[in-house]
Design a protein around this motif. Structure first.
Motif, PDB file in Angstrom:
ATOM      1  N   PRO A   1      41.062  70.622  63.804  1.00 41.77           N
ATOM      2  CA  PRO A   1      40.074  72.009  64.715  1.00 41.77           C
ATOM      3  C   PRO A   1      39.441  71.571  65.575  1.00 41.77           C
ATOM      4  CG  PRO A   1      39.254  72.207  63.224  1.00 41.77           C
ATOM      5  CD  PRO A   1      40.230  70.743  62.433  1.00 41.77           C
ATOM      6  N   ILE A   2      38.463  71.013  65.927  1.00 42.54           N
ATOM      7  CA  ILE A   2      37.686  70.009  66.667  1.00 42.54           C
ATOM      8  C   ILE A   2      38.289  69.526  67.828  1.00 42.54           C
ATOM      9  CG2 ILE A   2      35.437  69.485  67.967  1.00 42.54           C
ATOM     10  CD1 ILE A   2      34.432  70.077  64.728  1.00 42.54           C
ATOM     11  N   ILE A   3      39.185  68.691  67.447  1.00 40.94           N
ATOM     12  CA  ILE A   3      39.756  67.863  67.919  1.00 40.94           C
ATOM     13  C   ILE A   3      40.413  69.308  69.272  1.00 40.94           C
ATOM     14  CG2 ILE A   3      41.407  66.381  69.180  1.00 40.94           C
ATOM     15  CD1 ILE A   3      39.529  64.802  66.647  1.00 40.94           C
ATOM     16  N   SER A   4      41.555  69.794  68.320  1.00 45.52           N
ATOM     17  CA  SER A   4      42.164  70.833  68.746  1.00 45.52           C
ATOM     18  C   SER A   4      41.877  71.596  70.179  1.00 45.52           C
ATOM     19  CB  SER A   4      43.323  71.136  68.163  1.00 45.52           C
ATOM     20  OG  SER A   4      44.166  71.724  68.631  1.00 45.52           O
ATOM     21  N   THR A   5      40.753  71.864  69.354  1.00 45.76           N
ATOM     22  CA  THR A   5      40.336  73.242  70.673  1.00 45.76           C
ATOM     23  C   THR A   5      39.548  71.975  71.658  1.00 45.76           C
ATOM     24  OG1 THR A   5      39.233  74.209  68.888  1.00 45.76           O
ATOM     25  CG2 THR A   5      38.321  74.056  70.306  1.00 45.76           C
ATOM     26  N   LEU A   6      38.761  70.846  71.588  1.00 45.41           N
ATOM     27  CA  LEU A   6      38.191  69.983  72.956  1.00 45.41           C
ATOM     28  C   LEU A   6      40.294  69.876  73.605  1.00 45.41           C
ATOM     29  CD1 LEU A   6      35.641  68.101  71.452  1.00 45.41           C
ATOM     30  CD2 LEU A   6      35.736  70.330  72.829  1.00 45.41           C
ATOM     31  N   TYR A   7      41.045  69.248  73.076  1.00 44.55           N
ATOM     32  CA  TYR A   7      41.848  69.346  74.142  1.00 44.55           C
ATOM     33  C   TYR A   7      41.866  70.613  74.808  1.00 44.55           C
ATOM     34  CZ  TYR A   7      46.601  67.485  75.060  1.00 44.55           C
ATOM     35  OH  TYR A   7      47.579  66.979  75.431  1.00 44.55           O
TER      36      TYR A   7
END
Length: 65
Positions: free
Chosen positions: A41-47
């Motif tokens: 979820p963190i990587i997806s949100t940052l992307y």
């Protein structure tokens, strides 16, 4: 306050992108862990933040013309 006035399109785009990135992970994300962007979820949100800010920069150019 002047910074927010100057960069409101970037900020709004990043905020919408963050929400969209998280929702993409929540509803469609990769549960096996093999997908580099949608497995966390963190990587997806940052992307989503990155893509939203880029889209906001596009609208900033249109508004200034």
């Amino acid at each position: 306050m002047q910074i927010i006035k100057n960069y409101w399109t970037y900020i709004l785009g990043a905020l919408i992108g963050a929400i969209a990135g998280y929702l993409y992970w929540f509803y469609i994300g990769c549960s096996s862990g093999t997908c580099p962007i949608t497995s966390s979820p963190i990587i997806s949100t940052l992307y989503g933040v990155l893509m939203g800010a880029l889209l906001g920069s596009f609208f900033k150019k249109i508004i200034n013309k």
